[in-house]
Design a protein around this motif. Structure first.
Motif, PDB file in Angstrom:
ATOM      1  N   ILE A  73       0.839  -1.196   0.000  1.00  0.00           N
ATOM      2  CA  ILE A  73       0.000   0.000   0.000  1.00  0.00           C
ATOM      3  C   ILE A  73       0.875   1.247   0.000  1.00  0.00           C
ATOM      4  N   PRO A  74       0.344   2.389  -0.458  1.00  0.00           N
ATOM      5  CA  PRO A  74       1.063   3.650  -0.315  1.00  0.00           C
ATOM      6  C   PRO A  74       1.248   3.955   1.174  1.00  0.00           C
ATOM      7  N   GLU A  75       2.353   4.606   1.521  1.00  0.00           N
ATOM      8  CA  GLU A  75       2.641   4.899   2.929  1.00  0.00           C
ATOM      9  C   GLU A  75       2.495   3.614   3.759  1.00  0.00           C
ATOM     10  N   PRO A  76       3.380   2.635   3.551  1.00  0.00           N
ATOM     11  CA  PRO A  76       3.209   1.307   4.157  1.00  0.00           C
ATOM     12  C   PRO A  76       3.204   1.312   5.681  1.00  0.00           C
ATOM     13  N   THR A  77       2.403   0.415   6.219  1.00  0.00           N
ATOM     14  CA  THR A  77       2.345   0.197   7.659  1.00  0.00           C
ATOM     15  C   THR A  77       2.928  -1.174   7.968  1.00  0.00           C
ATOM     16  N   GLU A  78       3.197  -1.403   9.240  1.00  0.00           N
ATOM     17  CA  GLU A  78       3.725  -2.714   9.622  1.00  0.00           C
ATOM     18  C   GLU A  78       2.714  -3.810   9.297  1.00  0.00           C
ATOM     19  N   ALA A  79       1.437  -3.522   9.537  1.00  0.00           N
ATOM     20  CA  ALA A  79       0.405  -4.531   9.259  1.00  0.00           C
ATOM     21  C   ALA A  79       0.355  -4.897   7.777  1.00  0.00           C
ATOM     22  N   SER A  80       0.663  -3.924   6.917  1.00  0.00           N
ATOM     23  CA  SER A  80       0.575  -4.184   5.476  1.00  0.00           C
ATOM     24  C   SER A  80       1.686  -5.093   4.961  1.00  0.00           C
ATOM     25  N   ILE A  81       2.807  -5.139   5.671  1.00  0.00           N
ATOM     26  CA  ILE A  81       3.939  -5.941   5.188  1.00  0.00           C
ATOM     27  C   ILE A  81       4.023  -7.320   5.842  1.00  0.00           C
ATOM     28  N   LEU A  82       3.394  -7.497   6.989  1.00  0.00           N
ATOM     29  CA  LEU A  82       3.555  -8.753   7.725  1.00  0.00           C
ATOM     30  C   LEU A  82       3.107  -9.988   6.941  1.00  0.00           C
ATOM     31  N   PRO A  83       2.016  -9.931   6.138  1.00  0.00           N
ATOM     32  CA  PRO A  83       1.677 -11.115   5.339  1.00  0.00           C
ATOM     33  C   PRO A  83       2.788 -11.524   4.372  1.00  0.00           C
ATOM     34  N   ALA A  84       3.483 -10.534   3.808  1.00  0.00           N
ATOM     35  CA  ALA A  84       4.585 -10.846   2.895  1.00  0.00           C
ATOM     36  C   ALA A  84       5.780 -11.407   3.655  1.00  0.00           C
ATOM     37  N   VAL A  85       6.002 -10.915   4.870  1.00  0.00           N
ATOM     38  CA  VAL A  85       7.086 -11.452   5.700  1.00  0.00           C
ATOM     39  C   VAL A  85       6.841 -12.933   5.961  1.00  0.00           C
ATOM     40  N   THR A  86       5.603 -13.256   6.341  1.00  0.00           N
ATOM     41  CA  THR A  86       5.239 -14.656   6.585  1.00  0.00           C
ATOM     42  C   THR A  86       5.434 -15.492   5.326  1.00  0.00           C
ATOM     43  N   LYS A  87       5.016 -14.953   4.187  1.00  0.00           N
ATOM     44  CA  LYS A  87       5.154 -15.674   2.922  1.00  0.00           C
ATOM     45  C   LYS A  87       6.621 -15.908   2.580  1.00  0.00           C
ATOM     46  N   ALA A  88       7.466 -14.885   2.814  1.00  0.00           N
ATOM     47  CA  ALA A  88       8.893 -15.013   2.500  1.00  0.00           C
ATOM     48  C   ALA A  88       9.560 -16.077   3.362  1.00  0.00           C
ATOM     49  N   ILE A  89       9.159 -16.127   4.638  1.00  0.00           N
ATOM     50  CA  ILE A  89       9.758 -17.104   5.557  1.00  0.00           C
ATOM     51  C   ILE A  89       9.275 -18.516   5.248  1.00  0.00           C
ATOM     52  N   GLU A  90       7.959 -18.661   5.140  1.00  0.00           N
ATOM     53  CA  GLU A  90       7.384 -20.001   4.930  1.00  0.00           C
ATOM     54  C   GLU A  90       7.697 -20.545   3.541  1.00  0.00           C
ATOM     55  N   GLY A  91       7.929 -19.656   2.561  1.00  0.00           N
ATOM     56  CA  GLY A  91       8.227 -20.105   1.208  1.00  0.00           C
ATOM     57  C   GLY A  91       9.693 -20.380   0.955  1.00  0.00           C
ATOM     58  N   ASN A  92      10.534 -20.170   1.986  1.00  0.00           N
ATOM     59  CA  ASN A  92      11.978 -20.415   1.872  1.00  0.00           C
ATOM     60  C   ASN A  92      12.605 -19.673   0.677  1.00  0.00           C
ATOM     61  N   TYR A  93      12.212 -18.425   0.495  1.00  0.00           N
ATOM     62  CA  TYR A  93      12.802 -17.636  -0.585  1.00  0.00           C
ATOM     63  C   TYR A  93      14.202 -17.181  -0.193  1.00  0.00           C
ATOM     64  N   ASP A  94      15.054 -17.023  -1.209  1.00  0.00           N
ATOM     65  CA  ASP A  94      16.431 -16.586  -0.924  1.00  0.00           C
ATOM     66  C   ASP A  94      16.721 -15.216  -1.528  1.00  0.00           C
ATOM     67  N   GLY A  95      15.684 -14.528  -1.970  1.00  0.00           N
ATOM     68  CA  GLY A  95      15.864 -13.188  -2.516  1.00  0.00           C
ATOM     69  C   GLY A  95      14.530 -12.493  -2.701  1.00  0.00           C
ATOM     70  N   ILE A  96      14.574 -11.171  -2.720  1.00  0.00           N
ATOM     71  CA  ILE A  96      13.386 -10.345  -2.913  1.00  0.00           C
ATOM     72  C   ILE A  96      13.633  -9.428  -4.116  1.00  0.00           C
TER      73      ILE A  96
END
Length: 385
Positions: free
Chosen positions: A68-91
């Motif tokens: 979202i514009p002007e990001p909040t912590e709540a707006s990024i946490l789903p992506a953080v979870t996805k990055a961790i659970e998906g075992n990604y090695d880059g963004i």
């Protein structure tokens, strides 16, 4: 005194640069990446095109486009979870400053866990975040080359500033073609944001010879092309100059720091949801006028670099012309005042105390040539109103 300079490992600059994304990801050792973007980039087909480029390099990818514009912590946490659970090695971040800021925070929390406040100023992010490739689609924030990200704590509307060499993207891909579809308002606001970065980096108390050159060249590229990029969006030359200027301005302020404009701008964005570039534009003429007595020669050089006056023009005449030009830019690009934006005056006045405290706490005002106290800052806010 020496100046510490931090830059991305890779910089790919020019028309068609985005085609190198897969090769750069491979050089960074990435095999599985999460592409962070926004709904607009997805609708325009840019996300799908980027995925195709990455796939061609034999790199697996998935997408997250709910930033979202002007990001909040709540707006990024789903992506953080996805990055961790998906075992990604880059963004890979594809978008404007809000997308890249979001991606930095996602890469930070995916790597080190915790909450944004755990990593915000006065803490410094020294260890590298998950490998991040930043691809800007607007000529403005310079986030692709900076060691800064700003995420709002939605529980109290405070903009949390995270900074440190660890936040520098591993790679930045500067392809002006991606900015050709940016809306007029975004082109205007991000363009003035980039100009503000260059000016503040040049007058900052942490400026140095290296960043001075980046800042002056950025002003030289941005100022003559800003109106043209907004009014004639198909002008590829103007868009190219703006994109490069924004990146140079980003390099300048990331290493020399911003000053009072940005310090005062962040609370306006947090409390009243004014776009960051627009709030900078609202503040720039007033704050510059306040600051000139403490750094007249520096501001005069800004006027000369912007092409507002001849190189032989006296400092007094140059700073007068600079103020006229900054006000003219806002007028020509339809930058509203705070009142015209629709902010309730009583509500604004009632927040002046906390906004001034938050601005001072960010540390940015201390880099200004003329450093205000809290009471002076309140008066500046009123003047900008």
């Amino acid at each position: 005194m020496s100046q510490s300079i931090v830059l991305p490992k890779f910089l790919e600059v020019g028309e068609g640069a985005k085609s190198a994304t897969g090769d750069i990801a491979r050089q960074l050792g990435c095999k599985r990446v999460l592409i962070i973007s926004d709904p607009i980039m997805k609708t325009l087909g840019h996300v799908e095109n980027l995925q195709a480029i990455v796939t061609k390099a034999d790199i697996q990818s998935d997408i997250f486009t709910d930033t979202i514009p002007e990001p909040t912590e709540a707006s990024i946490l789903p992506a953080v979870t996805k990055a961790i659970e998906g075992n990604y090695d880059g963004i890979i971040a594809l978008g404007g400053g809000s997308v890249i800021d979001s991606a930095k925070a996602i890469a930070l929390l995916a790597q080190y866990k915790g909450r944004i406040r755990d990593h915000s100023v006065p803490n410094v992010v020294t260890l590298p975040i998950m490998p991040l490739i930043a691809i800007p689609t607007t000529a403005g924030t310079g986030s692709e080359v900076t060691k800064v990200t700003i995420i709002t704590d939605e529980t109290n509307d405070e903009k949390l500033l995270c900074m440190g060499p660890g936040l520098i993207p591993a790679a930045a891909i500067i392809d002006f073609e991606l900015s050709m579809t940016a809306p007029e308002r975004i082109t205007a606001d991000t363009g003035i944001d980039a100009l503000t970065h260059a000016v503040e980096a040049y007058v900052s108390g942490k400026s140095g010879l290296f960043t001075d050159q980046q800042a002056l060249l950025a002003m030289k590229l941005i100022a003559p092309n800003l109106r043209e990029a907004v009014n004639n969006p198909d002008n590829k030359h103007a868009k190219e100059q703006m994109m490069l200027g924004a990146t140079l301005a980003g390099i300048a302020f990331s290493n020399a720091s911003v000053a009072l404009v940005h310090g005062m701008s962040r609370p306006i964005g947090a409390h009243f949801h004014v776009p960051h570039g627009m709030s900078n534009a609202m503040l720039l003429p007033t704050v510059t006028e306040y600051s000139i007595p403490a750094a007249k020669a520096r501001y005069a050089e800004c006027a000369r670099a912007m092409g507002v006056v001849e190189l032989s023009t006296s400092d007094d005449a140059a700073v007068d012309a600079l103020l006229i030009e900054l006000k003219a830019i806002n007028r020509d690009l339809s930058v509203p005042s705070l009142s015209e934006f629709g902010i309730d005056k009583q509500e604004f006045w009632s927040n002046l105390d906390i906004m001034s405290e938050q601005a001072l706490a960010s540390g940015s005002p201390n880099n200004n040539p003329r450093v205000p106290d809290k009471e002076t800052m309140i008066e500046l806010y009123k003047a900008v109103w």
